[in-house]
Write a protein that holds these residues in place. Structure first.
Motif, PDB file in Angstrom:
ATOM      1  N   PHE A   1       7.554   5.433  -0.165  1.00 47.76           N
ATOM      2  CA  PHE A   1       6.526   6.069  -0.928  1.00 47.76           C
ATOM      3  C   PHE A   1       5.711   4.906  -1.665  1.00 47.76           C
TER       4      PHE A   1
ATOM      5  N   THR B   1       3.581   8.638   5.565  1.00 47.65           N
ATOM      6  CA  THR B   1       3.503   9.529   4.614  1.00 47.65           C
ATOM      7  C   THR B   1       4.140  10.759   5.140  1.00 47.65           C
ATOM      8  N   LEU B   2       3.727  11.389   6.345  1.00 48.67           N
ATOM      9  CA  LEU B   2       4.485  12.353   6.980  1.00 48.67           C
ATOM     10  C   LEU B   2       5.878  12.248   7.133  1.00 48.67           C
TER      11      LEU B   2
ATOM     12  N   LYS C   1      -9.170   5.626  -0.769  1.00 50.59           N
ATOM     13  CA  LYS C   1      -7.661   5.435   0.243  1.00 50.59           C
ATOM     14  C   LYS C   1      -6.566   6.347  -0.401  1.00 50.59           C
TER      15      LYS C   1
ATOM     16  N   VAL D   1      -0.312   4.592   7.212  1.00 51.33           N
ATOM     17  CA  VAL D   1      -0.014   5.120   5.972  1.00 51.33           C
ATOM     18  C   VAL D   1      -0.036   6.873   6.302  1.00 51.33           C
ATOM     19  N   PRO D   2      -0.901   7.406   6.876  1.00 46.24           N
ATOM     20  CA  PRO D   2      -0.791   8.828   6.695  1.00 46.24           C
ATOM     21  C   PRO D   2       0.535   9.310   7.787  1.00 46.24           C
TER      22      PRO D   2
ATOM     23  N   LEU E   1       4.922  22.165   4.995  1.00 46.67           N
ATOM     24  CA  LEU E   1       6.481  22.525   4.864  1.00 46.67           C
ATOM     25  C   LEU E   1       6.831  23.774   3.755  1.00 46.67           C
TER      26      LEU E   1
ATOM     27  N   ILE F   1      -2.196   0.708   1.418  1.00 48.69           N
ATOM     28  CA  ILE F   1      -3.460   1.107   1.642  1.00 48.69           C
ATOM     29  C   ILE F   1      -4.242   0.028   0.888  1.00 48.69           C
ATOM     30  N   THR F   2      -3.991  -0.752   0.123  1.00 56.28           N
ATOM     31  CA  THR F   2      -4.913  -1.650  -0.466  1.00 56.28           C
ATOM     32  C   THR F   2      -5.263  -2.716   0.434  1.00 56.28           C
ATOM     33  N   ARG F   3      -4.440  -2.841   1.633  1.00 59.83           N
ATOM     34  CA  ARG F   3      -4.507  -3.880   2.623  1.00 59.83           C
ATOM     35  C   ARG F   3      -5.005  -3.327   3.995  1.00 59.83           C
TER      36      ARG F   3
ATOM     37  N   ALA G   1      -3.331  13.633   2.515  1.00 61.04           N
ATOM     38  CA  ALA G   1      -2.349  13.926   3.554  1.00 61.04           C
ATOM     39  C   ALA G   1      -1.199  14.416   3.009  1.00 61.04           C
ATOM     40  N   LEU G   2      -0.591  14.011   1.976  1.00 55.50           N
ATOM     41  CA  LEU G   2       0.593  14.539   1.103  1.00 55.50           C
ATOM     42  C   LEU G   2       0.399  15.809   0.859  1.00 55.50           C
TER      43      LEU G   2
ATOM     44  N   VAL H   1       7.867  12.798   3.817  1.00 56.33           N
ATOM     45  CA  VAL H   1       7.925  14.317   3.605  1.00 56.33           C
ATOM     46  C   VAL H   1       8.847  14.857   4.402  1.00 56.33           C
TER      47      VAL H   1
ATOM     48  N   LEU I   1       3.626   2.483   0.153  1.00 52.49           N
ATOM     49  CA  LEU I   1       2.487   2.914   0.772  1.00 52.49           C
ATOM     50  C   LEU I   1       1.176   2.784  -0.242  1.00 52.49           C
ATOM     51  N   PHE I   2       1.434   2.739  -1.399  1.00 58.66           N
ATOM     52  CA  PHE I   2       0.574   2.471  -2.470  1.00 58.66           C
ATOM     53  C   PHE I   2      -0.010   1.071  -2.247  1.00 58.66           C
TER      54      PHE I   2
ATOM     55  N   THR J   1     -10.269   1.562  -2.458  1.00 57.99           N
ATOM     56  CA  THR J   1      -9.010   1.587  -2.768  1.00 57.99           C
ATOM     57  C   THR J   1      -8.730   3.047  -3.303  1.00 57.99           C
TER      58      THR J   1
ATOM     59  N   LEU K   1      -4.635   9.466   0.777  1.00 57.21           N
ATOM     60  CA  LEU K   1      -3.145   9.412   0.928  1.00 57.21           C
ATOM     61  C   LEU K   1      -2.677  10.702   0.360  1.00 57.21           C
TER      62      LEU K   1
ATOM     63  N   ALA L   1       0.953  17.902   4.112  1.00 59.54           N
ATOM     64  CA  ALA L   1       2.239  18.040   4.626  1.00 59.54           C
ATOM     65  C   ALA L   1       2.926  18.794   3.907  1.00 59.54           C
TER      66      ALA L   1
END
Lengths: 346, 511
Positions: free
Chosen positions: B215, B407-408, A6, B403-404, A21, B222-224, A13-14, B411, B218-219, A3, A10, A17
């Motif tokens: 957002f 996320t995009l 992951k 997820v990515p 921007l 990602i655990t699944r 990736a953020l 943003v 997302l948290f 986790t 995340l 992005a």
């Protein structure tokens, strides 16, 4: 553990992005001008405009100012021979847009739409990071004179009717105005100079204010006339804060004609003025390019097709096209009036 | 009430090849754009606006309104699939839609939301066609005191939703209310901006929404491995393994809507009326409809656990509000929502000035447009079921890819609001806050609703004081105010009394 990896991905990736921007966001300001930064490469032969011109716009899509700019855009583009990109950056009463203009490269590819008294308010009340020394207003477009509007059914037919009623019953009547505008100032001057007391109701936009007027929730509304055109049939104008009846509402008499003799009071012209400006640095470095902007602007504004387009929405009678130092001086002079009344606005 | 000749003329105005093409394309764009988290209907319409400048007026308006209607529905697609409302007005849809999706009923939930949207929208436009003028006149009677009371009514119902604890709901709603007051006050003074110019316009509401929902989710995602939960074991193995998404299941959900007729009608009525009020909008409409249904439906207790009726309640109202919003926009020229403001701008750019004049001088066009949306709602059923099916296939994508991408979108979506990084930072802050709230059982939705209602309550209370020179007695003398106040009291007291009666009868049984 998985986790955590992951979550790490995340966040990666953020941030990626975000970086993309921020690169996009700062590119117009961060890129150094022409390598050395000076006007070295400005041979007069260099064609201007060689690429699209960005028009920074301080107000949202669909507002009065935006509509006016977009009505002019196709005609101005035709004259310039290039595309114009209207870039709406709303926020902080316009301060965001005007700050962006101040920081833009002084090459003439970024101009901004300016509105008075809104620019003045950002300078007087918000510690805006710019002053009039940073900008040059090369073209005036509109002067939307403030007026006192009441419902057709209202017993008031003149300023005198209103003033006498307000004197007889102080604080029993309410007038609406959009906050931080020329109409708010006109309310304060009326209270001070005429010695009348009424409840001033401030709105954060013209839409809700017009609803309140139509619904009879306020007795009158102080506003520029352009925005009233849509509800023209339901209202009447009892006074104009300008010298002449350059009005969309021919029945509206100048306030001064009505109150000067009887009450011995004379009002300054109170209006919203819209125009276009560039940075002073650009104006000094590239007088030739500035000339092109001015000439194409005045030609586009006076294009009969543009006037015809404005006529349909009631915007043709408020056109006051001016260019050059005359435009600059007139536009900036409006700020002096507001500086006098600064302490009235919180 | 109907000018038949104008109606017929309007009919011929829209039935052109270009008109129908505009309807189909506008609707498709509205649905796709509306389904992307962070792309609100308002944004979808703004993007489309320049495209339509060169069109004929009627075609341009058809395209924009179709986009508007489609986007209000489409917000529910991602609300159901990922708990990320594509639009604030679909926030309430997620309450029951997302639990349904987790149980493997995503297609059914989408069918429900689609037909509830279409029916609500359809009926509200029929009302618009018949009673355009009287409803607009009624809406005009809402002045500052009435709007304040409406917001208070909204606050009263917020407390009762989305949480097992009323205390937590109230706390969150008040927090949202506080956030909603940041920025320039109606009096012109600055509140809580800490000298940051970006804060002068307050917290950008859509950024907060994306942060708190998309957002934050997302948290969890990602655990699944997949969006659907593996622990919901069906009869023959996990839901995941046996779950096949089909258009047929979407249709099944659409038919299911008809089992909840009362909720449907309630949602439609609330939506049409609230939508007609200036500046109230579809978020408030779906909120009120959802909470009212929760209170009065016999299934009310199951709301929030994935009950189909919750989806119907929210979706019927938010689409019905589009009819109401357009009614006020066209007849009095004052937008009922942010998106209708764009529609009005489009009219002006085509040289038509909205307002009573438009209504009198361009009657066939107004009728044509209304007809166009009525037909549009039927088109939406077809296009919607197709897109709903397509989007549901993404549930099969492993979260490591999904997820990515989301996320995009988060943003970019928040960046596009004001084209500043500030909006993105706000989104991330709220995302982190959302995680904390979720872990501790505080309902984030109450913050959002507080933020919607806060400015309405705040501005209108101040304007009430300004209009009546500091005298607030009008709040208790205006008939509409009294009615709303009573409704608000009822919605607080009735659940308490019901709960008490239940405990008493429970005690008796125990005896």
């Amino acid at each position: 553990m998985r986790t955590k990896t992951k979550i790490g991905c995340l966040l990666a990736a953020l941030s990626l992005a975000l970086m993309i921007l921020s690169a996009c966001g700062t590119s117009p300001t961060a890129a150094p001008a022409n390598g050395t930064g000076g006007p070295a490469s400005t041979s007069p032969a260099e064609k201007y405009p060689a690429k699209p011109i960005v028009v920074l716009h301080p107000h949202g899509v669909g507002g009065i100012t935006d509509t006016a700019t977009r009505a002019l855009q196709p005609f101005w583009e035709e004259e310039l021979g290039t595309q114009m990109i209207v870039d709406n950056h709303t926020g902080a009463g316009g301060q965001i847009s005007w700050t962006m203009l101040r920081d833009a490269d002084p090459d003439g590819y970024t101009i901004a739409s300016f509105v008075q008294p809104h620019v003045t308010f950002t300078m007087l009340l918000q510690n805006a990071p710019y002053s009039w020394d940073d900008f040059y207003i090369f073209g005036l477009l509109h002067e939307d004179v403030n007026a006192v509007d009441v419902l057709k059914t209202s017993p008031w037919n003149s300023m005198e009717d209103m003033i006498e009623d307000m004197k007889a019953r102080p604080n029993q009547y309410s007038l609406g105005a959009v906050g931080r505008s020329d109409s708010e100032l006109s309310a304060y001057i009326m209270m001070d100079e005429l010695g009348i007391e009424f409840n001033l109701v401030l709105f954060d936009g013209g839409g809700p204010a017009r609803t309140a007027l139509l619904g009879g929730h306020i007795d009158g509304y102080l506003s520029g006339e352009f925005s009233m055109y849509g509800i023209k049939d339901s209202i009447k104008v009892i006074g104009l804060f300008g010298d002449e009846a350059q009005s969309l509402f021919p029945e509206g008499l100048p306030v001064n004609d009505q109150v000067k003799e009887k009450y011995g009071v004379e009002f300054p012209t109170l209006s919203s003025v819209r125009g276009y400006g560039v940075t002073k640095a650009f104006a000094e470095q590239y007088p030739d390019r500035l000339k092109i902007l001015e000439d194409t602007f005045i030609k586009a504004v006076n294009n009969p097709a543009h006037i015809e387009a404005l006529k349909a929405i009631g915007g043709d009678t408020i056109l006051t096209p001016k260019i050059g130092d005359e435009a600059d001086k007139e536009f900036k002079a409006i700020s002096d009036l507001y500086a006098q009344y600064q302490d009235k606005f919180k | 009430m109907i000018d038949v000749q104008s109606l017929v003329e309007g009919f011929f105005l829209i039935f052109t090849l270009e008109g129908i093409l505009c309807l189909l394309l506008g609707m498709a764009w509205g649905i796709v754009a509306g389904a992307i988290p962070g792309m609100t209907g308002t944004m979808a319409t703004i993007i489309l606006l320049p495209v339509t400048f060169s069109f004929e007026t009627m075609n341009a308006m058809i395209m924009l309104t179709a986009c508007y209607v489609g986007s209000v529905y489409a917000g529910s697609i991602t609300a159901i699939l990922y708990n990320c409302p594509g639009d604030p007005s679909s926030a309430c849809t997620a309450f029951d839609g997302y639990p349904m999706a987790k149980k493997g009923l995503a297609n059914e939930a989408q069918g429900l939301s689609l037909s509830a949207s279409a029916l609500g929208g359809w009926a509200s436009y029929v009302v618009m066609l018949l009673f355009m003028k009287p409803i607009a006149d009624f809406a005009l009677r809402f002045g500052a005191p009435e709007m304040f009371m409406l917001a208070m009514f909204g606050m009263a119902v917020v407390a009762s939703i989305g949480s097992d604890s009323i205390f937590k709901g109230v706390l969150m709603a008040l927090f949202g209310l506080l956030l909603g007051t940041l920025g320039i006050a109606p009096t012109g003074s600055l509140r809580g901006t800490f000298g940051i110019p970006y804060l002068m316009d307050g917290i950008p509401f859509v950024s907060a929404l994306i942060g708190l929902f998309a957002f934050t989710e997302l948290f969890d995602l990602i655990t699944r491995e997949y969006v659907m939960e593996d622990d919901h074991q069906g009869e023959s193995g996990s839901v995941l393994a046996q779950n096949k998404f089909t258009v047929k299941r979407v249709f099944k959900g659409m038919l299911q809507t008809f089992s909840y007729r009362a909720t449907l009608i309630r949602g439609w009525l609330i939506g049409t009326l609230v939508g007609a009020l200036p500046a109230a909008g579809s978020s408030v409409a779906s909120l009120i409809s959802y909470t009212q249904s929760k209170q009065y439906s016999k299934n009310g207790k199951e709301f929030g656990t994935g009950h189909p009726e919750g989806v119907v309640a929210s979706e019927s109202a938010n689409n019905a509000s589009t009819g109401g919003a357009m009614m006020t926009s066209f007849t009095i020229g004052i937008p009922g929502s942010a998106t209708t403001a764009i529609l009005l701008a489009a009219l002006m750019m085509h040289g038509l000035n909205p307002g009573p004049r438009l209504f009198n001088e361009h009657m066939p066009m107004v009728y044509g447009l209304t007809l166009c949306v009525i037909i549009g709602n039927i088109v939406m059923l077809c296009e919607g079921s197709f897109f709903a099916y397509l989007f549901s296939l993404t549930m099969k994508i492993r979260t490591m890819y999904l997820v990515p991408i989301i996320t995009l979108f988060c943003v970019i979506g928040s960046y596009s609001i004001g084209a500043t990084l500030y909006d993105v930072i706000i989104m991330i802050c709220f995302g982190v806050l959302g995680v904390l709230f979720k872990r501790n059982g505080y309902p984030s939705i109450a913050i959002v609703l507080g933020m919607i209602l806060g400015p309405i309550a705040d501005g209108n209370l101040i304007r009430t004081a300004m209009t009546y020179n500091g005298n607030f007695s009008v709040l208790f003398t205006s008939p509409i105010c009294i009615f709303l106040l009573l409704l608000a009291l009822c919605s607080v007291v009735v659940p308490l009394v019901l709960a008490r009666n239940k405990t008493i009868s429970q005690l008796k049984i125990d005896d």
